[in-house]
Scaffold this motif. Structure first.
Motif, PDB file in Angstrom:
ATOM      1  N   TYR A  76      53.111  30.652  29.473  1.00 51.39           N
ATOM      2  CA  TYR A  76      51.873  30.868  30.033  1.00 51.39           C
ATOM      3  C   TYR A  76      51.560  29.790  31.132  1.00 51.39           C
ATOM      4  CZ  TYR A  76      50.439  34.203  26.458  1.00 51.39           C
ATOM      5  OH  TYR A  76      50.370  35.194  25.743  1.00 51.39           O
ATOM      6  N   GLY A  77      51.726  28.591  31.029  1.00 53.49           N
ATOM      7  CA  GLY A  77      51.868  27.695  31.809  1.00 53.49           C
ATOM      8  C   GLY A  77      52.761  27.762  32.937  1.00 53.49           C
ATOM      9  N   ALA A  78      53.666  28.505  33.030  1.00 53.36           N
ATOM     10  CA  ALA A  78      54.399  29.026  34.133  1.00 53.36           C
ATOM     11  C   ALA A  78      53.786  30.022  34.865  1.00 53.36           C
ATOM     12  CB  ALA A  78      55.717  29.386  33.597  1.00 53.36           C
ATOM     13  N   MET A  79      53.048  30.948  34.170  1.00 48.40           N
ATOM     14  CA  MET A  79      52.486  31.799  34.857  1.00 48.40           C
ATOM     15  C   MET A  79      50.952  31.393  35.720  1.00 48.40           C
ATOM     16  SD  MET A  79      52.420  35.281  32.693  1.00 48.40           S
ATOM     17  CE  MET A  79      51.983  34.365  30.912  1.00 48.40           C
ATOM     18  N   SER A  80      50.399  30.476  34.962  1.00 46.63           N
ATOM     19  CA  SER A  80      49.057  29.811  35.501  1.00 46.63           C
ATOM     20  C   SER A  80      49.664  28.968  36.938  1.00 46.63           C
ATOM     21  CB  SER A  80      48.514  28.918  34.528  1.00 46.63           C
ATOM     22  OG  SER A  80      47.983  29.654  33.442  1.00 46.63           O
ATOM     23  N   ALA A  81      50.893  28.449  36.867  1.00 53.04           N
ATOM     24  CA  ALA A  81      51.417  27.633  37.939  1.00 53.04           C
ATOM     25  C   ALA A  81      51.736  28.722  38.950  1.00 53.04           C
ATOM     26  CB  ALA A  81      52.189  26.466  37.614  1.00 53.04           C
ATOM     27  N   ASP A  82      53.173  28.015  39.634  1.00 54.37           N
ATOM     28  CA  ASP A  82      54.011  28.963  40.430  1.00 54.37           C
ATOM     29  C   ASP A  82      55.287  28.886  40.074  1.00 54.37           C
ATOM     30  OD1 ASP A  82      54.143  26.246  40.955  1.00 54.37           O
ATOM     31  OD2 ASP A  82      53.719  26.436  43.132  1.00 54.37           O
ATOM     32  N   GLU A  83      55.566  29.169  38.686  1.00 55.32           N
ATOM     33  CA  GLU A  83      56.791  29.409  38.268  1.00 55.32           C
ATOM     34  C   GLU A  83      57.291  30.808  38.039  1.00 55.32           C
ATOM     35  OE1 GLU A  83      57.841  25.158  36.011  1.00 55.32           O
ATOM     36  OE2 GLU A  83      56.352  26.465  35.063  1.00 55.32           O
ATOM     37  N   GLU A 422      45.704  23.546  46.460  1.00 52.96           N
ATOM     38  CA  GLU A 422      46.479  23.530  47.630  1.00 52.96           C
ATOM     39  C   GLU A 422      47.739  24.264  47.288  1.00 52.96           C
ATOM     40  OE1 GLU A 422      49.049  20.361  50.395  1.00 52.96           O
ATOM     41  OE2 GLU A 422      47.668  19.611  48.930  1.00 52.96           O
ATOM     42  N   ALA A 423      48.534  24.210  46.251  1.00 47.05           N
ATOM     43  CA  ALA A 423      49.680  24.925  45.998  1.00 47.05           C
ATOM     44  C   ALA A 423      49.556  26.303  45.601  1.00 47.05           C
ATOM     45  CB  ALA A 423      50.551  24.307  45.057  1.00 47.05           C
ATOM     46  N   LEU A 424      48.376  26.673  44.857  1.00 45.02           N
ATOM     47  CA  LEU A 424      48.071  28.155  44.340  1.00 45.02           C
ATOM     48  C   LEU A 424      47.507  29.209  45.009  1.00 45.02           C
ATOM     49  CD1 LEU A 424      47.851  26.851  40.338  1.00 45.02           C
ATOM     50  CD2 LEU A 424      49.952  27.354  41.914  1.00 45.02           C
ATOM     51  N   SER A 425      46.305  28.600  45.670  1.00 43.81           N
ATOM     52  CA  SER A 425      45.545  29.572  46.518  1.00 43.81           C
ATOM     53  C   SER A 425      46.332  30.384  47.446  1.00 43.81           C
ATOM     54  CB  SER A 425      44.373  28.650  47.156  1.00 43.81           C
ATOM     55  OG  SER A 425      44.638  27.753  48.185  1.00 43.81           O
ATOM     56  N   PRO A 426      47.200  30.037  48.189  1.00 41.04           N
ATOM     57  CA  PRO A 426      48.079  30.819  49.089  1.00 41.04           C
ATOM     58  C   PRO A 426      48.775  32.009  48.602  1.00 41.04           C
ATOM     59  CG  PRO A 426      48.345  28.612  49.604  1.00 41.04           C
ATOM     60  CD  PRO A 426      47.775  28.395  48.251  1.00 41.04           C
ATOM     61  N   ILE A 427      48.977  31.945  47.235  1.00 39.01           N
ATOM     62  CA  ILE A 427      49.820  32.904  46.556  1.00 39.01           C
ATOM     63  C   ILE A 427      49.023  33.609  45.284  1.00 39.01           C
ATOM     64  CG2 ILE A 427      52.063  31.881  47.143  1.00 39.01           C
ATOM     65  CD1 ILE A 427      51.941  31.140  44.061  1.00 39.01           C
ATOM     66  N   LYS A 428      47.735  33.286  45.310  1.00 36.65           N
ATOM     67  CA  LYS A 428      46.968  33.884  44.120  1.00 36.65           C
ATOM     68  C   LYS A 428      45.526  33.869  44.892  1.00 36.65           C
ATOM     69  CE  LYS A 428      49.420  31.600  40.452  1.00 36.65           C
ATOM     70  NZ  LYS A 428      49.405  31.234  39.096  1.00 36.65           N
ATOM     71  N   PRO A 429      45.377  35.107  45.343  1.00 37.34           N
ATOM     72  CA  PRO A 429      43.855  35.440  46.126  1.00 37.34           C
ATOM     73  C   PRO A 429      42.693  35.210  45.252  1.00 37.34           C
ATOM     74  CG  PRO A 429      45.428  37.212  46.609  1.00 37.34           C
ATOM     75  CD  PRO A 429      46.131  36.246  45.578  1.00 37.34           C
ATOM     76  N   ALA A 430      42.841  35.131  43.959  1.00 39.57           N
ATOM     77  CA  ALA A 430      41.584  35.188  43.116  1.00 39.57           C
ATOM     78  C   ALA A 430      41.397  33.721  42.642  1.00 39.57           C
ATOM     79  CB  ALA A 430      41.577  35.999  41.942  1.00 39.57           C
ATOM     80  N   TRP A 431      42.197  32.879  43.007  1.00 42.47           N
ATOM     81  CA  TRP A 431      42.253  31.350  42.596  1.00 42.47           C
ATOM     82  C   TRP A 431      40.875  30.930  42.840  1.00 42.47           C
ATOM     83  CZ3 TRP A 431      44.445  27.869  39.722  1.00 42.47           C
ATOM     84  CH2 TRP A 431      44.019  26.644  39.933  1.00 42.47           C
ATOM     85  N   LYS A 432      40.312  30.070  41.501  1.00 41.24           N
ATOM     86  CA  LYS A 432      39.151  29.429  41.663  1.00 41.24           C
ATOM     87  C   LYS A 432      39.352  27.993  41.056  1.00 41.24           C
ATOM     88  CE  LYS A 432      36.054  32.329  43.553  1.00 41.24           C
ATOM     89  NZ  LYS A 432      36.934  33.263  43.937  1.00 41.24           N
ATOM     90  N   PRO A 433      39.097  27.082  41.606  1.00 39.94           N
ATOM     91  CA  PRO A 433      39.591  25.524  41.143  1.00 39.94           C
ATOM     92  C   PRO A 433      39.119  25.555  39.476  1.00 39.94           C
ATOM     93  CG  PRO A 433      38.612  25.359  43.177  1.00 39.94           C
ATOM     94  CD  PRO A 433      38.329  26.719  42.912  1.00 39.94           C
ATOM     95  N   PHE A 434      38.099  25.938  39.190  1.00 39.32           N
ATOM     96  CA  PHE A 434      37.621  25.993  37.757  1.00 39.32           C
ATOM     97  C   PHE A 434      38.879  26.548  36.633  1.00 39.32           C
ATOM     98  CE2 PHE A 434      35.705  30.132  38.355  1.00 39.32           C
ATOM     99  CZ  PHE A 434      36.025  30.636  36.892  1.00 39.32           C
ATOM    100  N   GLN A 435      39.608  27.392  37.248  1.00 38.04           N
ATOM    101  CA  GLN A 435      40.750  27.916  36.266  1.00 38.04           C
ATOM    102  C   GLN A 435      41.820  26.878  35.982  1.00 38.04           C
ATOM    103  OE1 GLN A 435      41.155  30.720  34.970  1.00 38.04           O
ATOM    104  NE2 GLN A 435      39.611  32.165  35.404  1.00 38.04           N
ATOM    105  N   GLN A 436      41.548  25.732  36.613  1.00 38.34           N
ATOM    106  CA  GLN A 436      42.514  24.723  36.014  1.00 38.34           C
ATOM    107  C   GLN A 436      42.403  24.318  34.441  1.00 38.34           C
ATOM    108  OE1 GLN A 436      43.437  21.210  38.770  1.00 38.34           O
ATOM    109  NE2 GLN A 436      41.652  22.345  39.947  1.00 38.34           N
ATOM    110  N   LEU A 437      41.208  24.568  33.727  1.00 42.90           N
ATOM    111  CA  LEU A 437      41.171  24.559  32.597  1.00 42.90           C
ATOM    112  C   LEU A 437      40.967  25.983  32.019  1.00 42.90           C
ATOM    113  CD1 LEU A 437      38.623  21.390  32.243  1.00 42.90           C
ATOM    114  CD2 LEU A 437      41.147  21.497  31.816  1.00 42.90           C
ATOM    115  N   TYR A 438      41.598  26.294  30.631  1.00 39.73           N
ATOM    116  CA  TYR A 438      41.401  27.349  30.270  1.00 39.73           C
ATOM    117  C   TYR A 438      39.943  27.313  29.335  1.00 39.73           C
ATOM    118  CZ  TYR A 438      46.435  28.202  30.762  1.00 39.73           C
ATOM    119  OH  TYR A 438      47.766  28.468  31.340  1.00 39.73           O
ATOM    120  N   PRO A 439      39.477  28.781  29.273  1.00 41.77           N
ATOM    121  CA  PRO A 439      38.323  28.620  28.514  1.00 41.77           C
ATOM    122  C   PRO A 439      38.422  28.533  26.874  1.00 41.77           C
ATOM    123  CG  PRO A 439      39.274  31.037  29.182  1.00 41.77           C
ATOM    124  CD  PRO A 439      39.891  29.847  29.680  1.00 41.77           C
TER     125      PRO A 439
END
Length: 458
Positions: A76-83, A422-439
């Motif tokens: 899950y961490g790998a998917m949330s990042a760019d791995e 900076e790293a994830l928004s170019p490859i994840k169009p729906a990226w929002k900064p609040f998603q750095q923490l899980y609900p």
């Protein structure tokens, strides 16, 4: 009496899974069967054998789990990042796309981790209260249990931010705890690991480096201090393990994750379990010509030329006319005689921790030397980075290449360095900064009115 419903039920309360019914005048517990390995509470800590079995239950719950355990931290961490991500399984797309919604997407972490914290609390209290266990046995078992409590809180706080801090078996109180600040959780983690280090010795209490010793605690404490930017302490703890002479980098990258690897500091034993192979091998290696979990192109295409980590730790597969790479650190997908165990802590990470700590302390030659050990092992030349800022930048990438798909390292690193957007928004169009923490899971909030969700999810 047997492990009581009230005491065991608190594990489920803390995990957001407790089943508390309300009537018009009082609260009543639903009858829940005790855990499979429950023993008579009066006898559980009467001798070293039964007390040890309680603590080993924490290990076995990790070894035999597959989907709802600590190893979810890998995929899950790998998917949330760019791995990496599941190419042909859309059920994981919320993690891949960073589009988690309020509800229970992240319950797989929350409930399983709090259950293991509860087991650790039960063991700590029971062992400490025992009047029959020897001091050496008490030290070993409490040290192991405190390590596991710290381990799970480290992942909880990095996934969710503020979390309830449950450190005892008081079911009713724990069931209504509010979220403790991140700083307080880290303080508890450091306290637990410092205690564990003082209680344990460098001798492993098991074969195959499969139970916690002092070096494993130091290795994890180095990581914790590193995340807190306590550079001197991180360097000191890493150096203690590196300089012990017990561990060494494995020259052949294909042997790093084997059972007898000299690089391994701590691994989870699968011996005697029904698990045929590591979760990593089973999840990442495709069962057919159709790929399952693949690396992001941004990772696969970023390795330097001749980097032997790409050669040995990834494998190409062609699907619908496109070449993908999947993680191949673990080589065995299914076997009855496994040669690999899940590696929880290894030496290469400590060299990278120490290098970054040294760089931040302006110890440039020392940082270069530690970094070059890891690079040279991968078949790469010495680094050309010669300043603090350049070394820190290079080390971020080096961790990406060395530690990909290992316990969410990339996901956590991007967040601790404020580089996720900076790293994830170019490859994840729906990226929002609040998603750095899980609900926070809805089940947990429904059970505990003092739990509130992270911003952005309400």
């Amino acid at each position: 009496m047997r492990l009581t419903i009230k005491k065991y039920n608190y594990l489920l309360i803390a995990g957001g899974l407790f089943m508390l019914l309300f009537n018009t005048s009082c609260k009543k517990y639903v009858t829940i069967p005790p855990p499979v390995n429950a023993v008579d509470e009066a006898l559980a800590f009467a001798d070293s054998s039964t007390a040890t079995s309680v603590v080993l239950g924490i290990y076995s719950s990790i070894a035999t789990g597959n989907s709802s355990n600590v190893f979810n931290a890998i995929k899950y961490g790998a998917m949330s990042a760019d791995e990496g991500y599941y190419l042909t399984n859309a059920s994981f797309d919320n993690f891949k796309n960073n589009t988690l919604a309020a509800g229970n997407d992240a319950n797989v972490f929350w409930g399983a981790m709090y259950t293991k914290i509860g087991r650790a609390n039960y063991a700590i209290e029971g062992v400490n209260a025992s009047k029959t266990l020897s001091t050496s046995v008490k030290n070993q078992l409490v040290g192991e249990a405190k390590f596991w409590r710290a381990w799970h809180y480290f992942y909880l706080v990095n996934y969710f931010g503020d979390v309830p801090l449950v450190v005892n078996t008081d079911a009713l109180t724990n069931g209504l705890l509010a979220r403790a600040p991140v700083a307080d959780v880290y303080q508890q983690i450091v306290t637990d690991l410092t205690d564990a280090k003082a209680l344990l010795t460098t001798k492993y209490p098991s074969v195959e480096k499969a139970r916690i010793n002092k070096s494993a605690v130091s290795a994890f404490l180095a990581r914790v201090y590193f995340y807190q930017q306590n550079w001197a302490a991180a360097e000191s703890e890493a150096s203690e393990v590196i300089n012990s002479g017990t561990y060494s980098l494995v020259t052949n990258l294909n042997n790093v994750f084997l059972i007898g690897s000299t690089e391994t500091i701590f691994q989870i034993s699968l011996a005697g379990t029904s698990v045929p192979a590591t979760v990593m091998g089973a999840e990442f290696i495709p069962a057919s010509t159709t790929p399952s979990f693949v690396l992001y192109d941004t990772l696969a295409n970023s390795f330097e030329a001749n980097d032997q980590r790409k050669v040995n730790w990834t494998k190409a597969i062609t699907y619908v006319g496109k070449t993908y790479y999947y993680p191949y650190k673990y080589k065995v997908r299914s076997t009855t005689a496994g040669t690999e165990y899940p590696v929880m802590l290894r030496l290469a990470e400590l060299y990278l921790i120490r290098a970054e700590a040294e760089a931040n302390e302006s110890k440039i030659p020392q940082a270069q030397a530690d970094l070059n050990l890891v690079r040279n092992r991968a078949g790469l030349p010495n680094t050309t980075a010669a300043t603090k800022d350049d070394l820190v930048k290079v080390l971020e990438r080096e961790r990406w290449f060395e530690l990909f798909t290992e316990f969410s390292d990339r996901w956590f690193s991007l967040k601790r360095k404020n580089r996720a957007t900076e790293a994830l928004s170019p490859i994840k169009p729906a990226w929002k900064p609040f998603q750095q923490l899980y609900p926070i899971p809805a089940q947990a909030m429904g059970a505990n009115p003092n739990l509130k969700d992270n911003p952005g999810y309400f």
